[in-house]
Design a protein around this motif. Structure first.
Motif, PDB file in Angstrom:
ATOM      1  N   PRO A   1      14.173-106.761 -95.465  1.00 31.08           N
ATOM      2  CA  PRO A   1      13.884-108.143 -95.898  1.00 31.08           C
ATOM      3  C   PRO A   1      13.632-108.252 -97.411  1.00 31.08           C
ATOM      4  O   PRO A   1      14.065-109.225 -98.040  1.00 31.08           O
ATOM      5  N   ALA A   2      12.960-107.250 -97.987  1.00 24.33           N
ATOM      6  CA  ALA A   2      12.704-107.317 -99.433  1.00 24.33           C
ATOM      7  C   ALA A   2      14.014-107.188-100.221  1.00 24.33           C
ATOM      8  O   ALA A   2      14.220-107.887-101.220  1.00 24.33           O
ATOM      9  N   GLU A   3      14.894-106.308 -99.765  1.00 21.99           N
ATOM     10  CA  GLU A   3      16.197-106.183-100.433  1.00 21.99           C
ATOM     11  C   GLU A   3      16.998-107.474-100.283  1.00 21.99           C
ATOM     12  O   GLU A   3      17.652-107.928-101.229  1.00 21.99           O
TER      13      GLU A   3
ATOM     14  N   ALA B   1      15.829-110.519 -99.849  1.00 19.37           N
ATOM     15  CA  ALA B   1      15.248-111.549-100.719  1.00 19.37           C
ATOM     16  C   ALA B   1      15.662-111.317-102.166  1.00 19.37           C
ATOM     17  O   ALA B   1      15.979-112.268-102.898  1.00 19.37           O
ATOM     18  N   PHE B   2      15.677-110.066-102.579  1.00 21.71           N
ATOM     19  CA  PHE B   2      16.089-109.748-103.951  1.00 21.71           C
ATOM     20  C   PHE B   2      17.546-110.175-104.182  1.00 21.71           C
ATOM     21  O   PHE B   2      17.855-110.796-105.198  1.00 21.71           O
TER      22      PHE B   2
ATOM     23  N   LEU C   1      17.808-113.930-104.443  1.00 22.37           N
ATOM     24  CA  LEU C   1      17.335-114.453-105.731  1.00 22.37           C
ATOM     25  C   LEU C   1      18.322-114.168-106.855  1.00 22.37           C
ATOM     26  O   LEU C   1      18.378-114.916-107.835  1.00 22.37           O
TER      27      LEU C   1
ATOM     28  N   VAL D   1      10.925-117.978-105.040  1.00 20.09           N
ATOM     29  CA  VAL D   1      10.636-116.633-104.520  1.00 20.09           C
ATOM     30  C   VAL D   1      10.097-116.701-103.087  1.00 20.09           C
ATOM     31  O   VAL D   1      10.583-115.988-102.198  1.00 20.09           O
TER      32      VAL D   1
ATOM     33  N   ALA E   1      11.966-115.381 -99.718  1.00 15.30           N
ATOM     34  CA  ALA E   1      11.327-114.366 -98.882  1.00 15.30           C
ATOM     35  C   ALA E   1      11.227-114.839 -97.437  1.00 15.30           C
ATOM     36  O   ALA E   1      11.465-114.063 -96.503  1.00 15.30           O
TER      37      ALA E   1
ATOM     38  N   ALA F   1      14.570-114.479 -95.845  1.00 14.30           N
ATOM     39  CA  ALA F   1      14.887-113.066 -95.609  1.00 14.30           C
ATOM     40  C   ALA F   1      14.097-112.496 -94.435  1.00 14.30           C
ATOM     41  O   ALA F   1      14.566-111.566 -93.770  1.00 14.30           O
ATOM     42  N   ARG F   2      12.926-113.031 -94.189  1.00 13.92           N
ATOM     43  CA  ARG F   2      12.128-112.554 -93.045  1.00 13.92           C
ATOM     44  C   ARG F   2      12.778-112.924 -91.711  1.00 13.92           C
ATOM     45  O   ARG F   2      12.580-112.248 -90.709  1.00 13.92           O
TER      46      ARG F   2
ATOM     47  N   GLU G   1       5.292-110.923-102.965  1.00 13.56           N
ATOM     48  CA  GLU G   1       5.651-111.195-101.579  1.00 13.56           C
ATOM     49  C   GLU G   1       5.760-109.861-100.854  1.00 13.56           C
ATOM     50  O   GLU G   1       6.478-108.965-101.306  1.00 13.56           O
TER      51      GLU G   1
ATOM     52  N   LEU H   1       7.081-107.934 -97.613  1.00 17.82           N
ATOM     53  CA  LEU H   1       8.041-108.089 -96.525  1.00 17.82           C
ATOM     54  C   LEU H   1       8.211-106.740 -95.831  1.00 17.82           C
ATOM     55  O   LEU H   1       8.786-105.813 -96.412  1.00 17.82           O
TER      56      LEU H   1
ATOM     57  N   GLU I   1       7.400-103.678 -97.739  1.00 18.76           N
ATOM     58  CA  GLU I   1       8.001-103.594 -99.066  1.00 18.76           C
ATOM     59  C   GLU I   1       7.536-104.785 -99.899  1.00 18.76           C
ATOM     60  O   GLU I   1       6.970-105.740 -99.366  1.00 18.76           O
TER      61      GLU I   1
ATOM     62  N   LEU J   1       8.200-107.667-103.139  1.00 24.65           N
ATOM     63  CA  LEU J   1       8.998-108.398-104.098  1.00 24.65           C
ATOM     64  C   LEU J   1       8.024-108.850-105.173  1.00 24.65           C
ATOM     65  O   LEU J   1       7.061-109.569-104.877  1.00 24.65           O
TER      66      LEU J   1
ATOM     67  N   ILE K   1      12.495-110.124-111.606  1.00 28.47           N
ATOM     68  CA  ILE K   1      12.182-109.842-110.209  1.00 28.47           C
ATOM     69  C   ILE K   1      12.361-108.354-109.978  1.00 28.47           C
ATOM     70  O   ILE K   1      13.350-107.759-110.419  1.00 28.47           O
TER      71      ILE K   1
ATOM     72  N   GLN L   1      12.119-105.428-106.843  1.00 33.47           N
ATOM     73  CA  GLN L   1      11.966-105.169-105.407  1.00 33.47           C
ATOM     74  C   GLN L   1      11.642-103.695-105.234  1.00 33.47           C
ATOM     75  O   GLN L   1      12.284-102.843-105.844  1.00 33.47           O
TER      76      GLN L   1
END
Lengths: 280, 90
Positions: free
Chosen positions: A224-226, A228-229, A232, A246, A250, A253-254, B16, B18, B21, B23, B32, B34
């Motif tokens: 999910p973090a990747e 979201a990145f 963005l 942001v 996120a 992405a979750r 954030e 997630l 992990e 962000l 940003i 990650q």
């Protein structure tokens, strides 16, 4: 008598478009048929007209943007400026450089910068039964599931020899395949037999595909973090959004599985997406 | 890298979380960053009091099978944080 202006809507923005050339006006009406909505006041007005010297002029809010020998010669400039006008003030949706299709009722987001192969992959997906949302601009709204809408403009495919997209067209040499002065070809999705909608569609799959010649299909799940990145990186209206989008990215992405894809055969991606739709 | 340096998170970063992990968003620069779960653990240990050596020792004790990798990973992760303006040194 001039044709009525078209009110073209995307997200929470609208622009007005009028063309004095009757044939081109009809083409524009067909081109934006799925994005016409009179409920929103236009914040920009485009007008294509012919001047005293017989040349066609594209104006925005009365200011000349470009002139050309024909109305069709102005279309690349019109499309570029009109898309920018529709997205630059969006404050209620997250707007992405992304294609969007619906496969078996599953909204599929195809994120990536210009030139990453979104339009070609989108054309392949349409040829394999997907419904068209957009090949360039998609709007996402957080939720469970998030939803996706698209600016359902014509597919804009880049010239190549041989064109990668040629196998997916009914007849690449016949109208309404419009060759533009900037080397692109514009194709109305309906001409490919594809369904078209502006959405919204439930977003079920986030994909970040990249075309690479001579690379076999490589699919990597994203955390999910990747995801979201990556979202963005492709967000185009961050400056209009609280915390630059942001938290909304996120949240999306979750809720939605995401994959990074490298491919050299779009049909392999289409088959994989169809397989995912059966799993989801 | 001087292992006695003490990393401190830059104020006002938006974070954030997630699935373990992170962000990290810097509203001042729009940058940003990650991180994976390892980076998230390192981030949580940056308090301006612990040194790089302290952080490495804590993680190596918690994950003894990965102790060797941790000794190289922690400085690399902190260097990445610093290059994005996410931490500064005390």
């Amino acid at each position: 008598m001039n044709p009525s202006p078209l009110l073209i809507h995307f997200g929470d923005q609208a622009v007005s478009l009028q063309c004095d050339d009757l044939e081109m006006a009809a083409y524009l009406a067909e081109m934006f048929r799925h994005s016409l909505d009179g409920r929103y006041p236009p914040h920009a007005t485009y007008h294509i007209s012919q001047n005293d010297h017989g040349r066609f002029v594209l104006r925005r809010d009365g200011h000349s943007l470009q002139t050309g020998p024909t109305a069709v010669a102005l279309l690349p400039w019109l499309m570029q400026d009109l898309v920018s006008a529709l997205i630059e003030a969006q404050a209620n949706h997250l707007i992405f450089h992304a294609g969007g299709v619906i496969v078996d009722e599953m909204g599929v987001f195809l994120g990536g910068p210009t030139g990453s192969g979104k339009s070609t992959l989108t054309a392949c997906l349409l040829a394999n039964g997907a419904t068209y949302l957009s090949d360039e601009v998609a709007a996402l709204s957080p939720g469970d599931p998030p939803t996706m809408t698209g600016l359902a403009r014509p597919l804009v495919l880049k010239e190549a020899l041989p064109p990668a997209w040629a196998p997916w067209l009914p007849d690449p040499t016949s109208p309404p395949l419009a060759a533009m002065t900037d080397g692109t070809h514009w194709i109305l999705p309906a001409w490919m037999g594809a369904g078209v909608t502006a959405g919204p569609a439930p977003l079920r799959l986030l994909l970040f595909p990249t075309y690479r010649a001579d690379v076999s299909l490589d699919i990597r799940p994203l955390t999910p973090a990747e995801a979201a990145f990556h979202l963005l990186q492709n967000l185009v209206n961050a400056r209009n959004l609280p915390d630059k989008g942001v938290s909304s990215a996120a949240n999306i992405a979750r809720h939605v599985p995401a994959y990074q894809i490298a491919y050299d055969e779009a049909t392999a991606v289409a088959a994989w997406i169809h397989d995912q739709s059966l799993r989801l | 890298m001087d292992l006695q340096k003490r990393p401190l998170p830059t104020p006002n970063f938006r974070i954030e979380t997630l699935d373990g992990e992170l962000l990290l968003f810097n509203p001042a620069s729009d940058q940003i960053l990650q991180t994976n779960q390892s980076g998230a653990l390192v981030w949580q240990l940056c308090d301006g009091r612990r040194t790089i050596a302290d952080i490495t020792a804590i993680l190596a004790a918690a994950y003894p099978d990965d102790a060797l990798a941790i000794t190289t990973d922690v400085p690399d992760i902190l260097a990445s944080f610093a290059s994005h303006g996410a931490i500064h040194w005390q």
